[in-house]
Design a protein around this motif. Structure first.
Motif, mmCIF file in Angstrom:
data_model
loop_
_atom_site.group_PDB
_atom_site.id
_atom_site.type_symbol
_atom_site.label_atom_id
_atom_site.label_comp_id
_atom_site.label_asym_id
_atom_site.label_seq_id
_atom_site.Cartn_x
_atom_site.Cartn_y
_atom_site.Cartn_z
ATOM 1 N N ILE A 103 -11.604 -9.630 -40.342
ATOM 2 C CA ILE A 103 -11.191 -10.246 -39.070
ATOM 3 C C ILE A 103 -10.211 -9.340 -38.337
ATOM 4 C CG2 ILE A 103 -9.848 -12.166 -38.098
ATOM 5 C CD1 ILE A 103 -11.183 -13.954 -40.253
ATOM 6 N N ARG A 104 -9.280 -8.735 -39.087
ATOM 7 C CA ARG A 104 -8.353 -7.796 -38.435
ATOM 8 C C ARG A 104 -9.117 -6.639 -37.806
ATOM 9 N NH1 ARG A 104 -2.986 -5.483 -39.907
ATOM 10 N NH2 ARG A 104 -3.843 -4.724 -41.877
ATOM 11 N N GLY A 105 -10.137 -6.161 -38.498
ATOM 12 C CA GLY A 105 -10.898 -5.039 -37.977
ATOM 13 C C GLY A 105 -11.613 -5.356 -36.681
ATOM 14 N N ILE A 106 -12.324 -6.475 -36.640
ATOM 15 C CA ILE A 106 -13.063 -6.804 -35.416
ATOM 16 C C ILE A 106 -12.128 -7.174 -34.279
ATOM 17 C CG2 ILE A 106 -15.165 -7.472 -36.635
ATOM 18 C CD1 ILE A 106 -14.387 -10.429 -36.024
ATOM 19 N N THR A 107 -10.950 -7.700 -34.604
ATOM 20 C CA THR A 107 -9.977 -8.033 -33.550
ATOM 21 C C THR A 107 -9.500 -6.767 -32.859
ATOM 22 O OG1 THR A 107 -9.269 -9.975 -34.804
ATOM 23 C CG2 THR A 107 -7.819 -9.234 -33.034
ATOM 24 N N ARG A 108 -9.252 -5.717 -33.623
ATOM 25 C CA ARG A 108 -8.817 -4.460 -33.024
ATOM 26 C C ARG A 108 -9.939 -3.819 -32.204
ATOM 27 N NH1 ARG A 108 -6.101 -3.915 -38.168
ATOM 28 N NH2 ARG A 108 -7.826 -2.620 -38.951
ATOM 29 N N VAL A 109 -11.175 -3.928 -32.707
ATOM 30 C CA VAL A 109 -12.306 -3.399 -31.942
ATOM 31 C C VAL A 109 -12.423 -4.127 -30.605
ATOM 32 C CG1 VAL A 109 -14.824 -3.198 -31.859
ATOM 33 C CG2 VAL A 109 -13.593 -2.606 -33.955
ATOM 34 N N ALA A 110 -12.364 -5.459 -30.646
ATOM 35 C CA ALA A 110 -12.462 -6.235 -29.407
ATOM 36 C C ALA A 110 -11.298 -5.919 -28.470
ATOM 37 C CB ALA A 110 -12.486 -7.731 -29.724
ATOM 38 N N ALA A 111 -10.110 -5.743 -29.021
ATOM 39 C CA ALA A 111 -8.955 -5.400 -28.188
ATOM 40 C C ALA A 111 -9.222 -4.111 -27.417
ATOM 41 C CB ALA A 111 -7.705 -5.250 -29.054
ATOM 42 N N ILE A 157 -6.727 -15.384 -30.189
ATOM 43 C CA ILE A 157 -5.743 -15.367 -31.267
ATOM 44 C C ILE A 157 -6.492 -15.589 -32.572
ATOM 45 C CG2 ILE A 157 -3.664 -16.422 -32.240
ATOM 46 C CD1 ILE A 157 -3.002 -17.444 -29.411
ATOM 47 N N ASN A 158 -6.511 -14.572 -33.410
ATOM 48 C CA ASN A 158 -7.150 -14.668 -34.713
ATOM 49 C C ASN A 158 -6.094 -14.684 -35.806
ATOM 50 O OD1 ASN A 158 -9.742 -14.720 -33.620
ATOM 51 N ND2 ASN A 158 -9.977 -12.500 -33.730
ATOM 52 N N PHE A 159 -6.538 -14.938 -37.037
ATOM 53 C CA PHE A 159 -5.580 -15.067 -38.143
ATOM 54 C C PHE A 159 -5.842 -14.057 -39.253
ATOM 55 C CE2 PHE A 159 -4.106 -18.626 -35.937
ATOM 56 C CZ PHE A 159 -2.841 -18.913 -36.447
ATOM 57 N N ALA A 160 -4.807 -13.295 -39.541
ATOM 58 C CA ALA A 160 -4.786 -12.387 -40.678
ATOM 59 C C ALA A 160 -4.042 -13.066 -41.815
ATOM 60 C CB ALA A 160 -4.096 -11.083 -40.285
ATOM 61 N N SER A 161 -3.822 -12.334 -42.897
ATOM 62 C CA SER A 161 -3.096 -12.903 -44.026
ATOM 63 C C SER A 161 -2.452 -11.801 -44.858
ATOM 64 C CB SER A 161 -4.045 -13.709 -44.920
ATOM 65 O OG SER A 161 -3.390 -14.106 -46.112
ATOM 66 N N GLY A 162 -1.297 -12.128 -45.400
ATOM 67 C CA GLY A 162 -0.667 -11.221 -46.342
ATOM 68 C C GLY A 162 -1.530 -10.964 -47.556
ATOM 69 N N GLY A 197 -4.364 -6.108 -29.750
ATOM 70 C CA GLY A 197 -4.664 -5.370 -30.967
ATOM 71 C C GLY A 197 -3.570 -5.411 -32.012
ATOM 72 N N GLN A 198 -2.622 -6.343 -31.874
ATOM 73 C CA GLN A 198 -1.455 -6.372 -32.752
ATOM 74 C C GLN A 198 -1.543 -7.488 -33.800
ATOM 75 O OE1 GLN A 198 0.747 -3.825 -32.345
ATOM 76 N NE2 GLN A 198 -0.735 -3.237 -30.764
ATOM 77 N N THR A 199 -0.960 -7.232 -34.962
ATOM 78 C CA THR A 199 -0.800 -8.239 -36.005
ATOM 79 C C THR A 199 0.658 -8.653 -36.047
ATOM 80 O OG1 THR A 199 -2.583 -7.267 -37.341
ATOM 81 C CG2 THR A 199 -1.056 -8.769 -38.455
ATOM 82 N N LEU A 200 0.932 -9.898 -35.709
ATOM 83 C CA LEU A 200 2.303 -10.420 -35.718
ATOM 84 C C LEU A 200 2.563 -11.087 -37.067
ATOM 85 C CD1 LEU A 200 1.688 -10.062 -32.644
ATOM 86 C CD2 LEU A 200 3.319 -11.900 -32.247
ATOM 87 N N MET A 201 3.516 -10.560 -37.804
ATOM 88 C CA MET A 201 3.851 -11.076 -39.130
ATOM 89 C C MET A 201 4.836 -12.235 -38.974
ATOM 90 S SD MET A 201 1.898 -9.038 -40.710
ATOM 91 C CE MET A 201 2.246 -9.714 -42.334
ATOM 92 N N VAL A 202 4.307 -13.437 -38.966
ATOM 93 C CA VAL A 202 5.140 -14.637 -38.814
ATOM 94 C C VAL A 202 5.340 -15.210 -40.213
ATOM 95 C CG1 VAL A 202 5.475 -16.762 -37.481
ATOM 96 C CG2 VAL A 202 3.997 -14.949 -36.590
ATOM 97 N N ASP A 203 6.091 -14.458 -41.006
ATOM 98 C CA ASP A 203 6.183 -14.742 -42.441
ATOM 99 C C ASP A 203 7.600 -14.633 -42.983
ATOM 100 O OD1 ASP A 203 6.622 -12.033 -42.339
ATOM 101 O OD2 ASP A 203 4.974 -11.478 -43.664
ATOM 102 N N GLY A 204 8.579 -14.751 -42.111
ATOM 103 C CA GLY A 204 9.971 -14.706 -42.554
ATOM 104 C C GLY A 204 10.410 -13.362 -43.077
ATOM 105 N N GLY A 231 -18.213 -17.125 -44.544
ATOM 106 C CA GLY A 231 -18.943 -18.138 -43.782
ATOM 107 C C GLY A 231 -18.061 -19.074 -42.995
ATOM 108 N N THR A 232 -16.849 -19.343 -43.489
ATOM 109 C CA THR A 232 -15.929 -20.226 -42.759
ATOM 110 C C THR A 232 -14.900 -19.468 -41.944
ATOM 111 O OG1 THR A 232 -14.434 -20.325 -44.676
ATOM 112 C CG2 THR A 232 -16.126 -22.052 -44.495
ATOM 113 N N GLY A 233 -14.688 -18.187 -42.282
ATOM 114 C CA GLY A 233 -13.661 -17.411 -41.607
ATOM 115 C C GLY A 233 -14.196 -16.305 -40.729
ATOM 116 N N PHE A 234 -14.803 -15.293 -41.346
ATOM 117 C CA PHE A 234 -15.212 -14.115 -40.585
ATOM 118 C C PHE A 234 -16.322 -14.401 -39.577
ATOM 119 C CE2 PHE A 234 -18.157 -10.587 -39.985
ATOM 120 C CZ PHE A 234 -17.316 -9.671 -39.370
ATOM 121 N N TYR A 235 -17.434 -14.978 -40.045
ATOM 122 C CA TYR A 235 -18.573 -15.163 -39.134
ATOM 123 C C TYR A 235 -18.262 -16.111 -37.976
ATOM 124 C CZ TYR A 235 -21.699 -12.341 -41.973
ATOM 125 O OH TYR A 235 -22.290 -11.289 -42.626
ATOM 126 N N PRO A 236 -17.608 -17.255 -38.201
ATOM 127 C CA PRO A 236 -17.250 -18.076 -37.047
ATOM 128 C C PRO A 236 -16.333 -17.353 -36.063
ATOM 129 C CG PRO A 236 -17.112 -19.366 -39.051
ATOM 130 C CD PRO A 236 -17.313 -17.944 -39.481
#
Length: 249
Positions: free
Chosen positions: A159-167, A135-140, A236-243, A110-115
């Motif tokens: 969220i990763r799935g719909i981002t790739r579809v939209a891309a 720009i959407n947000f994924a997570s480890g 359609g890319q996931t950028l791992m900004v996680d060191g 309700g706070t992440g995917f649907y918005p």
């Protein structure tokens, strides 16, 4: 001024990563609309941004799905266009898999995917006009399957799935859709560090760069890159900004 003339809408923009991105983008010339449920921090961040650029704070509860298109409408009413949509806000609870409830799932989705989904739909006609960016947000938590984070991981991978579809669907319109998967030195992490210093130290030790990302300087700068014309051939890319904590193959 890599974002000069661009209008950016950020959910969860009053604190943490959202505020860091807003500051980084403002300093590159963007006009900002920040959405947050916390009016006090929202107004404070709005005032901070207005010392740099034009900025608007909108108080909103993202669980109220019917009101989400209005956030885009207010952005257009104020600035006349929308170039970048950043879906950053997300709330969740941590429980073991067997203790995760439907309420936990409803909060995370309700706070992440649907918005994220509904704001992308509302923003699409305007992003098409500007050949804009999402720009959407994924997570480890989802990519690695972190324990006790079933609800959060499920929403983030959705969220990763719909981002790739939209891309794939929106590429013909020159709309770029990418994701950031961060590890950030957020206020919440700082509270955890104080409460559990040994667990925090163990976590940092597993990060190849041996530190957490700074909100503005690390996470915010990657968001600036994705919002800029420099990333115009990425989608359609996931950028791992996680060191280096997770190294995708």
């Amino acid at each position: 001024m890599r974002l000069q003339g661009k209008v950016v809408l950020i959910t969860g923009g009053a604190g943490g990563i959202g505020r860091g991105m807003a500051l980084a983008m403002a300093k590159e010339g963007a006009k900002l609309v920040i959405v947050d449920v916390n009016a006090e921090t929202g107004k404070a961040t709005e005032a901070e941004l207005q010392e740099i650029t034009e900025a608007l704070f909108i108080e909103a509860d993202l669980m109220d799905r019917a009101s989400l298109p209005r956030l885009v409408d207010q952005t257009i009413e104020r600035f006349g266009q929308l170039n970048v949509l950043v879906n950053n806000a997300h709330a969740s609870r941590q429980h073991s898999f067997m203790e995760t409830t439907e309420d936990d799932l409803n909060l995370s989705f309700g706070t992440g995917f649907y918005p994220t989904f509904l704001l992308m739909q509302a923003a699409y006609p305007h992003l098409k006009k500007t050949e804009g960016t999402v720009i959407n947000f994924a997570s480890g938590a989802g990519i690695a399957g972190n324990i006790h984070q079933a609800a959060y991981a499920a929403a983030k991978e959705a969220i990763r799935g719909i981002t790739r579809v939209a891309a794939n669907e929106w590429g013909v319109d020159n709309i770029n859709c990418n994701l950031i998967s961060p590890i950030a030195n957020s206020p919440g992490v700082q509270q955890w560090k104080e409460a559990q210093p040994e667990a925090y130290a163990t976590m940092v030790e597993k990060i190849p760069l041996r530190r957490l990302g700074e909100l503005e300087e690390d996470i915010g700068r990657v968001a600036v890159f994705l919002a800029s014309d420099d990333a115009s051939y990425m989608t359609g890319q996931t950028l791992m900004v996680d060191g280096g904590a997770i190294q995708l193959r």
